[in-house]
Design a protein around this motif. Sequence first.
Motif, PDB file in Angstrom:
ATOM      1  N   THR A 120       0.839  -1.190   0.000  1.00  0.00           N
ATOM      2  CA  THR A 120       0.000   0.000   0.000  1.00  0.00           C
ATOM      3  C   THR A 120       0.878   1.245   0.000  1.00  0.00           C
ATOM      4  O   THR A 120       1.866   1.310   0.722  1.00  0.00           O
ATOM      5  N   ARG A 121       0.484   2.217  -0.814  1.00  0.00           N
ATOM      6  CA  ARG A 121       1.154   3.519  -0.869  1.00  0.00           C
ATOM      7  C   ARG A 121       0.084   4.582  -0.683  1.00  0.00           C
ATOM      8  O   ARG A 121      -0.924   4.579  -1.392  1.00  0.00           O
ATOM      9  N   SER A 180       8.911   2.789   2.973  1.00  0.00           N
ATOM     10  CA  SER A 180       9.522   4.096   2.728  1.00  0.00           C
ATOM     11  C   SER A 180       8.599   5.212   3.191  1.00  0.00           C
ATOM     12  O   SER A 180       7.386   5.032   3.291  1.00  0.00           O
ATOM     13  N   CYS A 181       9.223   6.361   3.468  1.00  0.00           N
ATOM     14  CA  CYS A 181       8.492   7.577   3.854  1.00  0.00           C
ATOM     15  C   CYS A 181       9.159   8.772   3.176  1.00  0.00           C
ATOM     16  O   CYS A 181      10.385   8.879   3.186  1.00  0.00           O
ATOM     17  N   GLU A 231       4.286  10.974   2.070  1.00  0.00           N
ATOM     18  CA  GLU A 231       4.030   9.659   1.468  1.00  0.00           C
ATOM     19  C   GLU A 231       4.519   8.539   2.372  1.00  0.00           C
ATOM     20  O   GLU A 231       5.602   8.610   2.934  1.00  0.00           O
ATOM     21  N   THR A 247       4.747   4.180   2.322  1.00  0.00           N
ATOM     22  CA  THR A 247       4.572   2.910   1.611  1.00  0.00           C
ATOM     23  C   THR A 247       4.877   1.792   2.589  1.00  0.00           C
ATOM     24  O   THR A 247       5.887   1.838   3.292  1.00  0.00           O
TER      25      THR A 247
END
Length: 175
Positions: free
Chosen positions: A35-36, A61-62, A99, A101
Amino acid sequence: LALETRKGREVSVLTATIDRGQGSTLLTADGKQVTRVVYQVRNNHKQYLEVELPAGATIWSCFVNGKAVKPVKGEAGKLRLPLESSVANEGQMSTFPAEVTYAQAVVPKAWLDSISLITPKVDMPISELDWEVYFPADWTVMRQGGTLKPSSAAPPLVPQPQPPGPARRGRRGQR
């Protein structure tokens, strides 16, 4: 001349808000879910965005405003993403993307078992959230719940039966 002054009551103001969230989830036949979610944040004073991922999720990731950030663990398994301040531009506060993920294992236990998809919880109000879900062609959505509703622009979730026989063709040049 007589002058009387009073201090008015202070009104609390939101320090940050999410104008729009856009998420997409990919479900694979071998039981993985990626999921992103991208949030368009309008930040006046807040230092971080607190995000609570679904149980069993692993952060991949961010990013905040296009730059990789390292989240800090908060209380009860929540993550804190450091935020920037929005810039005032012609009387409007600008937004910037935040963002996240993440991935998790999601395996149905039986043939007709269900899978629950849960969006991350955030500590800011969200004005609008769009979420797309991609799943294998042989899977069928049989029931929906929660607070998200299908978009009127979205294709039907359950495939519609096609009539048997040759394809029908329309006439050309006529309206």
